[in-house]
Scaffold this motif. Structure first.
Motif, mmCIF file in Angstrom:
data_model
loop_
_atom_site.group_PDB
_atom_site.id
_atom_site.type_symbol
_atom_site.label_atom_id
_atom_site.label_comp_id
_atom_site.label_asym_id
_atom_site.label_seq_id
_atom_site.Cartn_x
_atom_site.Cartn_y
_atom_site.Cartn_z
ATOM 1 N N SER A 95 0.870 -1.241 0.000
ATOM 2 C CA SER A 95 0.005 0.001 0.034
ATOM 3 C C SER A 95 1.033 1.257 -0.052
ATOM 4 O O SER A 95 1.881 1.367 0.731
ATOM 5 C CB SER A 95 -0.893 0.072 1.136
ATOM 6 N N GLU A 103 -6.232 10.621 -8.315
ATOM 7 C CA GLU A 103 -6.064 9.149 -8.047
ATOM 8 C C GLU A 103 -5.143 8.479 -9.032
ATOM 9 O O GLU A 103 -4.486 7.431 -8.737
ATOM 10 C CB GLU A 103 -7.460 8.203 -7.860
ATOM 11 N N ARG A 126 -13.844 3.696 -3.611
ATOM 12 C CA ARG A 126 -12.620 2.962 -4.248
ATOM 13 C C ARG A 126 -12.668 2.253 -5.705
ATOM 14 O O ARG A 126 -13.613 1.911 -5.767
ATOM 15 C CB ARG A 126 -12.559 2.072 -3.159
ATOM 16 N N LYS A 140 -4.583 -3.422 -8.658
ATOM 17 C CA LYS A 140 -4.507 -2.145 -8.032
ATOM 18 C C LYS A 140 -5.797 -1.368 -7.349
ATOM 19 O O LYS A 140 -6.571 -1.300 -8.121
ATOM 20 C CB LYS A 140 -3.852 -1.234 -9.023
ATOM 21 N N VAL A 142 -7.337 2.000 -5.617
ATOM 22 C CA VAL A 142 -7.053 3.293 -5.111
ATOM 23 C C VAL A 142 -8.019 3.861 -4.504
ATOM 24 O O VAL A 142 -9.476 3.950 -4.830
ATOM 25 C CB VAL A 142 -6.919 4.074 -6.547
ATOM 26 N N ASP A 143 -7.805 4.281 -3.504
ATOM 27 C CA ASP A 143 -8.985 5.023 -2.598
ATOM 28 C C ASP A 143 -8.164 6.118 -1.830
ATOM 29 O O ASP A 143 -7.149 5.988 -1.388
ATOM 30 C CB ASP A 143 -9.730 4.028 -1.891
ATOM 31 N N ARG A 144 -8.975 7.012 -1.340
ATOM 32 C CA ARG A 144 -8.444 8.311 -0.582
ATOM 33 C C ARG A 144 -8.495 7.774 1.049
ATOM 34 O O ARG A 144 -9.276 7.225 1.489
ATOM 35 C CB ARG A 144 -9.341 9.381 -0.957
ATOM 36 N N VAL A 152 -3.900 9.695 -1.111
ATOM 37 C CA VAL A 152 -4.461 8.631 -1.977
ATOM 38 C C VAL A 152 -3.860 7.317 -1.770
ATOM 39 O O VAL A 152 -2.449 7.276 -1.607
ATOM 40 C CB VAL A 152 -4.104 8.964 -3.399
ATOM 41 N N THR A 154 -2.634 3.849 -2.655
ATOM 42 C CA THR A 154 -2.811 2.984 -3.861
ATOM 43 C C THR A 154 -2.257 1.455 -3.269
ATOM 44 O O THR A 154 -1.056 1.668 -2.867
ATOM 45 C CB THR A 154 -1.818 3.336 -4.907
#
Length: 164
Positions: A95, A103, A126, A140, A142-144, A152, A154
């Motif tokens: 991560s 993002e 997400r 992969k 990706v989320d905040r 962000v 990843t």
DNA sequence: CGCTTTTGACCTGCGC
DNA sequence: GCGCAGGTCAAAAGCG
């Protein structure tokens, strides 16, 4: 291990990281040179262990390269913080926490988005990406960051089996 | 024209 | 056994 080894730390025990990640420095990544990151420890165990590595950058354009010998990063990015994250699930994934407004960070690979989901504890969705190259099992997500929306997170899962 | 994105539906695992 | 949350798929549309 004095001033330059601020990255080196001990592996945090699997305590209760119920809803909070253990902010510990990673021993799996080493800052080598100016813009190059390499796996300090055995990369094999890094993949095998249920440990995720969290890296905080303050630049958006970060090129990551997951090779057999380690992880190589390119780009003009100043390191903010490096911490290791222990997951409950035994899964090989890394991560990366990046400070960016977008993002979609170009890491040199081509990704195909295959899903978007709302996370319960986060106001932000997400995104699920997968490598466009056939035979590449790399995923992969990706989320905040729920605490800091400017960050962000990843998460890479798997290893690229093709060049570039 | 090929490929990516998009969005809802579907599936699975886990908790209660 | 049911419900919730998370993850994946798939059909259609959009874009280069």
């Amino acid at each position: 291990m004095t001033d330059k080894n601020e990255i080196t730390a001990d592996s945090s025990s699997d305590s209760d990281f119920t809803n909070q990640w253990s902010i510990e420095l990673s021993e799996y990544l080493k800052f080598d040179g100016n813009n190059e990151w390499v796996v300090d420890d055995d990369p094999g165990s890094f993949v095998s262990e249920h440990v995720s590595t969290q890296v905080v950058y303050d630049q958006a354009n970060v090129v990551s390269d997951f090779g057999e010998g380690g992880i190589h990063f390119e780009g003009s990015s100043s390191t903010r913080e490096i911490s290791s994250v222990e997951e409950k699930k035994v899964r090989k994934k890394f991560s990366f926490k990046t400070k960016s407004e977008v993002e979609i960070l170009d890491d040199g690979y081509k990704w195909r988005k295959y899903g978007k989901k709302m996370v319960k504890n986060s106001p932000n969705p997400r995104h699920y990406y997968r490598c466009s190259v056939e035979g590449c099992p790399v995923k992969k997500t990706v989320d905040r960051d729920r605490d800091d929306s400017r960050y962000v997170i990843t998460t890479y899962e798997g290893t690229h089996t093709h060049p570039r």
